[in-house]
Design a protein around this motif. Structure first.
Motif, PDB file in Angstrom:
ATOM      1  N   HIS A 109       0.851  -1.192   0.000  1.00 29.72           N
ATOM      2  CA  HIS A 109       0.000   0.000   0.000  1.00 29.72           C
ATOM      3  C   HIS A 109       0.895   1.254   0.000  1.00 29.72           C
ATOM      4  O   HIS A 109       1.803   1.381   0.824  1.00 29.72           O
ATOM      5  CB  HIS A 109      -0.895  -0.019   1.249  1.00 29.72           C
ATOM      6  CG  HIS A 109      -1.823   1.149   1.316  1.00 29.72           C
ATOM      7  ND1 HIS A 109      -2.893   1.303   0.462  1.00 29.72           N
ATOM      8  CD2 HIS A 109      -1.827   2.233   2.146  1.00 29.72           C
ATOM      9  CE1 HIS A 109      -3.532   2.424   0.748  1.00 29.72           C
ATOM     10  NE2 HIS A 109      -2.898   3.013   1.767  1.00 29.72           N
ATOM     11  N   GLY A 110       0.667   2.134  -0.975  1.00 26.31           N
ATOM     12  CA  GLY A 110       1.429   3.379  -1.037  1.00 26.31           C
ATOM     13  C   GLY A 110       2.704   3.301  -1.869  1.00 26.31           C
ATOM     14  O   GLY A 110       3.358   4.313  -2.109  1.00 26.31           O
ATOM     15  N   ASP A 135      -3.348   2.076  -3.781  1.00 26.85           N
ATOM     16  CA  ASP A 135      -3.146   3.520  -3.889  1.00 26.85           C
ATOM     17  C   ASP A 135      -3.386   4.243  -2.574  1.00 26.85           C
ATOM     18  O   ASP A 135      -4.396   4.035  -1.912  1.00 26.85           O
ATOM     19  CB  ASP A 135      -4.098   4.057  -4.979  1.00 26.85           C
ATOM     20  CG  ASP A 135      -3.774   5.490  -5.339  1.00 26.85           C
ATOM     21  OD1 ASP A 135      -2.649   5.944  -5.033  1.00 26.85           O
ATOM     22  OD2 ASP A 135      -4.650   6.142  -5.955  1.00 26.85           O
ATOM     23  N   ASP A 136      -2.429   5.096  -2.210  1.00 27.86           N
ATOM     24  CA  ASP A 136      -2.674   5.980  -1.075  1.00 27.86           C
ATOM     25  C   ASP A 136      -2.560   7.437  -1.502  1.00 27.86           C
ATOM     26  O   ASP A 136      -2.423   8.336  -0.684  1.00 27.86           O
ATOM     27  CB  ASP A 136      -1.689   5.675   0.073  1.00 27.86           C
ATOM     28  CG  ASP A 136      -0.288   6.151  -0.240  1.00 27.86           C
ATOM     29  OD1 ASP A 136      -0.005   6.434  -1.435  1.00 27.86           O
ATOM     30  OD2 ASP A 136       0.531   6.225   0.689  1.00 27.86           O
TER      31      ASP A 136
END
Lengths: 328, 545
Positions: A109-110, A135-136
């Protein structure tokens, strides 16, 4: 969700990767998966590296265990980009069960993620849900689908690689990826089986021009002779020679877009090579260029003097499909 | 329509003229810019099919470039016709594996028409072109030599050197004088091709190749593997040659013509009917043996009371009647007195098989050294007891007296050279009673009544039958033609069938409904069937029916 069981992936390493004008800390993982469902490419030996299991649950356990090992091994704070290769297609549900996609997206994540897949497994909905978990907001394009297009020429892709999809398939898949908000990284194969040096160089020139409008990232793989492949059969019998590093440099220098290039086996008989005297410097230069995108470095390397240059120039002009390879 | 007119054959090698459609004819073997000769070669994009490729790949991607040259491949059905130029793409890579080189070559030779010109792209170097021509290639390019020039390598027929050799005096060609490596390398190739062509014309390419191949192990291996393809090589080689056959290397023993002599000796040859005593004699440097000093003495001592068999390397065993027959009258060997183990085994084997086939009441060995040793090996192998009239100095007076004494009381063996020669050459058992001979040996003419029946061709030592001579040979060596009367030589299209035993240089009888002719075959029977143009039989005499 991280598994209790840990299992080492086929390979993983930390490195740097160029992205736009930045150089990112990058984690590369080669996951042992269910194996490429296609597995018929003439130069590919990765098809031998797979779990011989029939059960989806079992496969999932193996995959989760490898992810657990990675998360345990590398501190996520130390890298921003992750490249995942499966020796096949990450988005092929037979090879990588769907349930694992979510694990990966959540775990990274990210991060900026690049995953390898054949075009037929690029599905808009799959990509959308994957990106939702990944997506962050850090990246404009958090996911890239890395597709081994190899060449834009269908005749060459069919005869020399036996890749099993067309340029139109790639175009469609790129469209689906873009629609889902993902990017496309195109992989080119320089000098597959059955092509003369000049045919291969011209093929790359056309391929780059054809592909620039369809992808954002580009990488060129000079062909390497892997073990237990059809390519190796011909190479052993003197019917194939990997490309010259001079040709690789020429293509990198001429390319209208930045191409990364990691000449695997560079300077060795099985990999892209020149005469053996000038190879080391050139291979190092090519690796540096992948990060620095310093076109002048390539220009300078191309000006390097070596006695094999005249041989290469001769090969480019005189090696023909009916008398090749002229050198070993 | 392109044409290839073969002028001279020597084994698989040929000289001749290739007539392409556009440019004037070129004499082969030759190196030329094949891009000019065959413009379609420039448009060959993505047509590579490597030599080791399987049938399945060729079925999907047949290597069709243009009309000429016709691309041929070991795994592909033949698509060439007589007169074409055929190209074996990638042949330069075949050198890497001598076994494959020969296997592919034989597959290709067997299925491709004979009167096609053979192009080996990028393969010719001064050091390779002799064995390439020997393997049946005729057309070459400058790609390999020009590559060497680009690599700074100086080429000679016996090896390659760094380019400083240009000024070493090894060569003084115009290229060397101008310090122009590319010109030197091309010149060296042309010069070697000219030399090879000369050897083909003289029928001595084998000798050149036995010598040239020495510097590269793979070439020696190719020569040896090719010799193991006896059936193909035996067909390709003439039954007789003029001049000397130099048997100077270990490979000479494996040469198809040497082996053929032994095979025919053991399968066709018939000794004189009443010969039950044999004398084994050493060979002589002078040929035919009976013209030498030593053999005059042997023959005097024997006095016709035994069948004379000459023990020799590399032929094995030469009965007196066959001493003029090629290659018995033609071979020359380095004589050291030492016979190596392989030589001994090979010759002892021939003798063993001969004595099993033709038992004698007495066998007297008048030999020394290696010849004596092989005779003893053969005797042991077939369980016969040799008598010895000497064990050294066979030409010594005491030894010759001993030979004379050993034969005391034996009856005369009929001197029937003609019977023996006919059996060897035509495989026939002919009744030679009433045959007379005249002439000065070895120029002999045989007659029956008033009609001449045979003469000996003094170049090949083979028999030349007249029509009356042919009447004595019931079958074989016939070339059947259509219902026409030949004017001059019989051409290939006129042949309807030919005895498969016929080889290049064989005496044949042309048989048709309108005429008969005597003559000499210009090519083997199988090649008559696999060619479209050219002379099949050089006719000596025609008889209208």
């Amino acid at each position: 969700m991280i598994s209790d069981r840990m299992e080492k992936p086929l390979a993983s390493w930390r490195g740097k990767e160029r992205y736009g004008n930045e150089v990112l800390e990058c984690l590369t993982i080669i996951v042992r998966s269910g194996g490429c469902s296609y597995g018929a490419c003439r130069m590919c030996s990765y098809r031998h590296e797979r779990f011989h299991t029939t059960s989806c649950e079992d496969l999932l356990l193996h995959l989760k265990a490898q992810l657990a090992w990675i998360m345990n091994q590398y501190d996520p704070a130390e890298y921003r980009m992750v490249k995942i290769f499966t020796s096949g297609s990450f988005f092929d549900p037979v090879e990588v069960p769907m349930a694992f996609h979510a694990d990966v997206a959540t775990a990274f994540h990210g991060k900026l993620l690049i995953v390898e897949t054949r075009p037929e497994y690029i599905d808009e909905e799959t990509l959308r849900s994957f990106i939702r978990l990944l997506d962050d907001g850090s990246w404009k394009t958090p996911l890239y689908c890395a597709i081994g297009l190899e060449t834009s020429n269908d005749a060459i892709r069919e005869k020399c690689i036996n890749k099993g999809f067309t340029f139109a398939d790639f175009e469609d898949a790129a469209g689906r990826a873009h629609a889902a908000g993902a990017g496309v990284k195109a992989y080119f194969l320089f000098k597959p089986l059955f092509l003369s040096e000049a045919e291969a160089v011209n093929d790359m020139r056309t391929t780059i021009a054809d592909t620039v409008p369809l992808a954002e990232l580009f990488s060129m793989n000079p062909c390497t002779v892997q073990r237990n492949t059809e390519l190796e059969f011909y190479w052993k019998r003197g019917a194939y020679r990997p490309p010259y590093l001079w040709s690789v440099l020429t293509l990198l220098y001429e390319s209208p877009v930045h191409m990364t290039c990691d000449p695997l086996g560079g300077g060795q008989a099985r990999g892209p090579h020149n005469c053996g005297k000038c190879d080391y410097e050139l291979v190092r230069g090519i690796r540096d260029y992948s990060l620095s995108a310093d076109r002048e470095l390539i220009g300078a390397l191309l000006e390097t003097r070596c006695s094999c240059k005249e041989e290469w120039e001769y090969i480019l002009c005189h090696e023909q499909p009916w008398c090749m390879p002229l050198t070993r | 329509m392109t044409r290839f007119n073969i002028r001279k054959r020597d084994g698989l090698a040929r000289t001749g003229t290739f007539e392409p459609d556009i440019t004037p004819g070129i004499k082969l073997p030759a190196a030329t810019d094949t891009g000019v000769l065959f413009p379609s070669l420039a448009h060959a994009f993505n047509t590579n099919i490597p030599l080791p490729a399987p049938k399945s790949l060729i079925a999907l991607y047949p290597p069709a470039i243009g009309e000429q040259p016709v691309s041929i491949h070991p795994q592909r059905e033949n698509t060439a016709v007589s007169g074409d130029c055929v190209m074996v793409a990638g042949w330069h890579t075949a050198f890497a594996n001598p076994r494959n080189f020969v296997e592919w070559l034989i597959q290709l030779k067997e299925k491709t028409p004979v009167d096609t010109a053979w192009y080996a792209p990028a393969a010719a170097l001064p050091a390779t072109v002799a064995i390439l021509c020997y393997s049946g290639f005729d057309l070459f390019d400058y790609k390999a030599v020009d590559l060497r020039s680009a690599q700074g390598i100086f080429c000679t027929p016996t090896g390659e050197f760094p380019k400083d050799a240009l000024e070493s005096g090894i060569c003084t060609c115009p290229g060397c004088l101008a310090n122009d490596l590319k010109e030197h390398n091309r010149h060296a190739l042309r010069q070697e091709i000219a030399l090879v062509a000369r050897y083909i014309e003289q029928g001595q390419l084998r000798e050149l190749v036995e010598s040239r191949c020495r510097m590269v192990a793979d070439q020696v291996a190719i020569l040896r593997h090719l010799d193991r393809q006896y059936l193909v090589l035996e067909q390709a080689n003439p039954v007789g040659r003029a001049g000397i056959m130099r048997a100077n290397s270990a490979e000479s023993m494996q040469r198809a013509e040497v082996r053929r002599f032994a095979e025919r000796l053991l399968s066709r040859y018939l000794p004189p009917k009443n010969a039950d005593v044999a004398v084994l004699l050493p060979c002589s440097a002078r040929k035919p043996y009976s013209l030498s000093q030593s053999h005059r003495r042997f023959q005097l001592a024997v006095g016709g009371r035994a069948h004379e068999l000459i023990v020799t390397s590399p032929l094995g065993l030469v009965p007196r009647e066959l001493e003029t027959v090629y290659p018995a009258m033609h071979y020359d060997v380095p004589v050291t007195g030492y016979w190596d183990a392989e030589e001994c085994a090979y010759i002892a084997d021939i003798m063993t098989r001969y004595f099993r086939r033709h038992p004698y009441r007495r066998i007297i060995a008048h030999l020394e050294g290696g010849a004596l040793k092989v005779a003893q090996m053969a005797a042991a192998a077939c369980g016969i007891t040799l008598e010895y009239s000497c064990t050294e100095h066979p030409t010594g007076t005491a030894e010759l007296n001993a030979l004379d004494a050993a034969l005391a009381g034996e009856r005369k063996v009929k001197d029937d050279r003609l019977h023996g020669m006919i059996s060897y050459q035509f495989g026939a058992d002919v009744d030679t009673r009433g045959v007379t001979l005249r002439g000065h040996y070895p120029e002999i003419y045989y007659s029956k009544g008033k009609a001449q029946i045979f003469s000996i061709d003094t170049t090949t030592g083979l028999l030349r039958p007249t029509f009356d001579g042919w009447a004595m040979i019931p079958e074989g060596y016939r070339v059947h033609i259509d219902d026409f009367i030949p004017e001059g030589d019989v051409l290939i299209p006129g042949v309807t069938r030919a005895d498969p035993e016929i080889r290049d240089g064989d005496e044949v009888l042309v048989v048709g409904s309108k005429a008969m002719a005597t003559g000499k075959a210009a090519l083997p029977a199988t090649d008559m069937a696999r060619s479209r143009r050219g002379v099949a039989v050089r006719v000596r005499k025609i008889k209208k029916l």
